[in-house]
Design a protein around this motif. Structure first.
Motif, PDB file in Angstrom:
ATOM      1  N   GLY A 181       0.787  -1.219   0.000  1.00 19.37           N
ATOM      2  CA  GLY A 181       0.000   0.000   0.000  1.00 19.37           C
ATOM      3  C   GLY A 181       0.822   1.272   0.000  1.00 19.37           C
ATOM      4  O   GLY A 181       2.021   1.273   0.279  1.00 19.37           O
ATOM      5  N   GLY A 185      -3.706   4.014   1.640  1.00 20.92           N
ATOM      6  CA  GLY A 185      -3.870   2.566   1.565  1.00 20.92           C
ATOM      7  C   GLY A 185      -2.749   1.809   2.255  1.00 20.92           C
ATOM      8  O   GLY A 185      -2.745   0.575   2.255  1.00 20.92           O
ATOM      9  N   SER A 191      -1.788  -0.948  -3.697  1.00 22.45           N
ATOM     10  CA  SER A 191      -1.980   0.289  -4.468  1.00 22.45           C
ATOM     11  C   SER A 191      -1.466   0.089  -5.891  1.00 22.45           C
ATOM     12  O   SER A 191      -0.433  -0.547  -6.109  1.00 22.45           O
ATOM     13  CB  SER A 191      -1.238   1.454  -3.810  1.00 22.45           C
ATOM     14  N   TRP A 242      -5.012   4.189  -7.839  1.00 20.23           N
ATOM     15  CA  TRP A 242      -5.780   3.943  -6.633  1.00 20.23           C
ATOM     16  C   TRP A 242      -4.864   3.503  -5.490  1.00 20.23           C
ATOM     17  O   TRP A 242      -4.149   2.502  -5.601  1.00 20.23           O
ATOM     18  CB  TRP A 242      -6.815   2.848  -6.887  1.00 20.23           C
ATOM     19  N   ALA A 243      -4.892   4.252  -4.402  1.00 16.28           N
ATOM     20  CA  ALA A 243      -4.155   3.849  -3.207  1.00 16.28           C
ATOM     21  C   ALA A 243      -4.806   2.645  -2.543  1.00 16.28           C
ATOM     22  O   ALA A 243      -4.145   1.868  -1.848  1.00 16.28           O
ATOM     23  CB  ALA A 243      -4.084   5.014  -2.216  1.00 16.28           C
ATOM     24  N   ARG A 244      -6.103   2.456  -2.772  1.00 17.31           N
ATOM     25  CA  ARG A 244      -6.847   1.321  -2.209  1.00 17.31           C
ATOM     26  C   ARG A 244      -7.465   0.516  -3.352  1.00 17.31           C
ATOM     27  O   ARG A 244      -8.678   0.398  -3.469  1.00 17.31           O
ATOM     28  CB  ARG A 244      -7.925   1.814  -1.245  1.00 17.31           C
TER      29      ARG A 244
END
Length: 279
Positions: A181, A185, A191, A242-244
């Motif tokens: 992450g 995240g 990520s 996207w971090a998550r």
């Protein structure tokens, strides 16, 4: 064979992916109860070996148990403060049915290896009573076959993995994957980002409007994790994503097919809708 709390048992027709060990004259090992026996070293995202004990558990009905452990070896090349997170399973061949008993920890599947903890395993892999019962097929004519399968993915000294550079619309791109992450995240999610690979091609006034798709492939059931978006790239904004993208628990779950024998597959589709450059 009896159930042990916190231990998951299943049957597999496929052999272990990483290591198989055939032992002949097993009674010679069994006679040295309490002594550690080690396999040869093998490679699976690192150097490992399997060790075994015969242990007397006085509080268990079939108190003599076969215990198996996974040990890291040759860690001198790793950076100071290294950590390795791995999910592993042990295999035992049923020579009567030609399939494998598969055993792993059901409570904490992902184990954290580090300098002070080089070994994880299962104390009560199987009772010696069940192991020695010829009708179970585990020990036949003094011969048995063990195996190990390891999903070793994330190392704390490997913060980011990058894809090979690819070209779309005369622009070089790459994918960045953070196995533990990034940003919000960190520690909970994987990520994933699309990044301009060569920022020198962008002048301060250049802009690239792109539509993109990033996906991690489900290698088992083709239920891929997909993210889609649009983004205006420029010299100050060279990445998006996207971090998550996916929770670490879901990503590391063996049945979800995202990480298979230490391999994950990531794809990107990029369509350029417009490019603005300074005159």
């Amino acid at each position: 064979m009896g159930e042990v709390q916190g231990v998951a048992r299943s049957i597999s027709n496929a052999p272990p992916a990483h290591y198989t060990l055939k032992i002949q004259l097993f009674s010679l090992l069994e006679s040295t109860s309490g002594q550690k026996h080690e396999s040869a070293e093998f490679e699976a995202g690192g150097k490992w070996y399997v060790s075994s004990f015969s242990i007397n558990h006085k509080n268990v009905k079939d108190h003599h148990s076969l215990s198996l452990y996974l040990d890291m070896s040759n860690t001198s090349s790793l950076k100071l403060g290294w950590e390795v997170y791995a999910v592993f399973r042990f295999f035992l061949l049923d020579q009567n049915k030609d399939n494998y008993l598969v055993v792993q920890d059901a409570l904490l599947k992902e184990k954290r290896f580090h300098g002070l903890k080089l070994e994880w395993g299962i104390d009560q892999f199987l009772s010696l009573k069940a192991f020695n019962d010829a009708s179970n097929g585990y020990l036949v004519e003094e011969t048995c076959v063990f195996g190990a399968e390891i999903e070793n993915f994330s190392k704390s000294d490997t913060e980011c993995f990058e894809s090979k550079v690819f070209v779309t619309g005369d622009q070089k791109w790459k994918i960045q994957l953070y196995p533990k992450g990034r940003r919000h995240g960190n520690g909970s999610h994987l990520s994933l980002y699309l990044v301009i690979a060569d920022s020198t091609t962008l002048s301060p006034a250049s802009k690239i409007y792109a539509e993109f798709t990033l996906r991690i492939l489900d290698q088992v059931q083709a239920r891929h994790i997909v993210g889609k978006g649009n983004y205006l790239f420029n010299a100050s904004n060279q990445e998006t994503g996207w971090a998550r993208f996916a929770t670490l628990s879901y990503f590391n779950e063996p049945g979800n097919g995202l990480l298979v024998t230490d391999v994950c597959l990531v794809e990107a589709e990029v369509t350029i809708h417009g490019i603005a450059r300074a005159l």
